[in-house]
Design a protein around this motif. Structure first.
Motif, mmCIF file in Angstrom:
data_model
loop_
_atom_site.group_PDB
_atom_site.id
_atom_site.type_symbol
_atom_site.label_atom_id
_atom_site.label_comp_id
_atom_site.label_asym_id
_atom_site.label_seq_id
_atom_site.Cartn_x
_atom_site.Cartn_y
_atom_site.Cartn_z
ATOM 1 N N HIS A 78 0.580 -1.671 0.366
ATOM 2 C CA HIS A 78 0.014 0.089 0.138
ATOM 3 C C HIS A 78 1.180 1.462 -0.311
ATOM 4 O O HIS A 78 1.616 1.306 1.547
ATOM 5 N N MET A 79 1.108 2.098 -1.106
ATOM 6 C CA MET A 79 2.153 3.032 -1.065
ATOM 7 C C MET A 79 0.937 4.303 -1.153
ATOM 8 O O MET A 79 -0.570 3.906 -0.901
ATOM 9 N N MET A 80 1.530 5.541 -1.093
ATOM 10 C CA MET A 80 0.625 6.878 -0.829
ATOM 11 C C MET A 80 -0.321 6.738 -2.621
ATOM 12 O O MET A 80 -1.612 7.439 -2.492
ATOM 13 N N GLN A 83 -1.013 1.131 -5.075
ATOM 14 C CA GLN A 83 -1.019 -0.372 -4.679
ATOM 15 C C GLN A 83 -0.356 -1.187 -5.423
ATOM 16 O O GLN A 83 -0.236 -1.000 -7.132
ATOM 17 N N GLY A 111 9.121 -1.214 3.818
ATOM 18 C CA GLY A 111 7.767 -0.334 4.182
ATOM 19 C C GLY A 111 8.278 0.992 5.000
ATOM 20 O O GLY A 111 9.610 1.073 5.072
ATOM 21 N N ASN A 114 4.192 5.550 6.150
ATOM 22 C CA ASN A 114 3.252 5.670 5.329
ATOM 23 C C ASN A 114 2.551 4.541 4.476
ATOM 24 O O ASN A 114 1.795 5.206 4.087
ATOM 25 N N GLU A 115 3.025 4.230 3.926
ATOM 26 C CA GLU A 115 3.475 3.389 3.490
ATOM 27 C C GLU A 115 3.654 1.531 4.016
ATOM 28 O O GLU A 115 5.185 0.914 4.423
ATOM 29 N N TYR A 116 3.211 0.792 3.529
ATOM 30 C CA TYR A 116 3.402 -1.023 4.647
ATOM 31 C C TYR A 116 3.063 -1.656 3.889
ATOM 32 O O TYR A 116 2.215 -1.973 2.122
#
Length: 270
Positions: A78-80, A83, A111, A114-116
């Motif tokens: 999950h990026m800003m 995906q 990660g 803010n992104e995971y």
């Protein structure tokens, strides 16, 4: 968010010795959906950028192990602004084990705040289906063990070093896997390529080593195998060139008196 498709199942009692099955592994995380626990293990207890061999056990809430599950997984970053997934294997039983499963994930990036990464599981026990998911922590590797690039053929490739994990002064067995990015969720293995290697020591006059063997594909797992010669301890840059099935170099440059390094490379230090 944890999702359970069916809340009830028939428990399968097990007297399997959990310690024996995971004796040389370290727990990374336990995922629960209220019906089962999924334990994730690696050799070092971490998930890192690059190739990760992962082992799993499924347990009922009473702690008994489940040895008849059919399991699949789907990693998602999950990026800003988007995906995407990463290369990953199917999941199967470890040979010689009763309730230990295995597979691999190849993470292209770590990660951050803010992104995971999220790991989604779907599995069946008997005729009952379940699912579970969790956030996972993926950290940077100490040395470069993965390269991602667009080749001259406009294909985006991901190459991950699998071995050696513990290099030594010797001719080491070397393994790598080569994937292409078909779309944001699909990363098939590429067949018939050659991964050329030229290990050098930048801090020691950029000298090389003898008896290296370029990596070619072999075996049912479609891994690429070769030989990596390391003649002394220290920092090594493994310069790479990727050649397609007809021998055309799609990325990477030869090391020469005027070019100290390829644009794609792995690193080892020991």
């Amino acid at each position: 968010m944890i999702l359970v498709i069916f809340a009830m199942s028939c428990k399968k009692d097990s007297n399997i010795n959990n310690t024996d099955e995971t004796a040389n592994l370290t727990l990374v995380k336990t995922i629960t959906n209220g019906t089962h626990n999924i334990n994730l293990y690696t050799e070092n207890g971490k998930l890192q950028v690059g190739y990760n061999k992962i082992f799993l056990q499924l347990k009922n809430t009473d702690g008994s192990l489940i040895d008849n599950a059919q399991v699949s997984w789907r990693p998602l970053m999950h990026m800003m602004s988007m995906q995407h997934a990463c290369p990953y294997s199917t999941i199967g039983k470890v040979a010689g084990k009763t309730a230990l499963y295995e597979g691999y994930l190849v993470f292209q990036m770590a990660g951050n705040a803010n992104e995971y990464w999220e790991l989604n599981f779907d599995y069946t026990i008997g005729n009952t289906a379940y699912s579970a998911n969790t956030k996972i922590e993926v950290t940077e590797a100490a040395k470069r063990n993965l390269v991602s690039f667009v080749g001259t053929d406009n294909v985006r490739y991901i190459i991950a070093m699998v071995a050696p994990k513990n290099p030594k002064v010797a001719t080491n067995d070397m393994q790598a896997m080569i994937f292409k990015m078909q779309d944001m969720l699909t990363f098939p293995i590429m067949d018939g390529y050659t991964l050329k290697i030229d290990p050098r020591m930048p801090g020691m006059g950029n000298h090389g080593s003898p008896n290296n063997v370029h990596l070619t594909q072999s075996g049912a797992d479609k891994t690429y195998y070769g030989k990596l010669s390391l003649t002394m301890t220290g920092y090594w840059k493994i310069n790479l060139q990727l050649a397609n099935a007809i021998g055309t170099i799609v990325k990477g440059e030869e090391v020469s008196g005027t070019n100290e390094s390829s644009s794609i490379y792995f690193e080892v230090e020991f």
